[in-house]
Write a protein that holds these residues in place. Structure first.
Motif: not given
Length: 108
Positions: A59-69
């Motif tokens: 998963f790629e992780r958004d550094g600001e929100t922590g959300k995963l894709e």
């Protein structure tokens, strides 16, 4: 969204200054029994090892929100524990993107 069974999902939470948790995201692990998790040294990637479906999901992780894709899924046997040796790197080779990362041990 619909509620996911704990056997197939990954929860992302925010911890506030008082230590309280609030839900940010609940995402499918793309397998059964996501038992092992590891965030890369850069914080950009999360690996999830699904013990009962024999796969490893990146998963790629958004550094600001922590959300995963979800980015990639690999067959990996009954993996239960992971550890990064190096961060995920993407390289161009013959017009194709090649993904490389090192994991020190995969316990099954």
């Amino acid at each position: 969204g619909s509620e996911m069974c704990i056997e197939t999902g990954i929860g992302v939470y925010h911890v506030d200054n008082q230590g309280s948790l609030s839900g940010v995201q609940w995402i499918s692990s793309d397998g059964r029994n996501p038992r092992g998790f590891q965030i890369s040294p850069s914080g950009r990637w999360l690996l999830a090892a699904n013990q009962d479906s024999d796969n490893l999901v990146v998963f790629e992780r958004d550094g600001e929100t922590g959300k995963l894709e979800k980015r990639w899924v690999y067959e990996a046997g009954a993996v239960v524990c992971l550890q990064f040796l190096s961060d995920l790197k993407m390289e161009m080779s013959s017009g194709k993107i090649r993904k490389t990362f090192s994991i020190s041990k995969v316990w099954q």
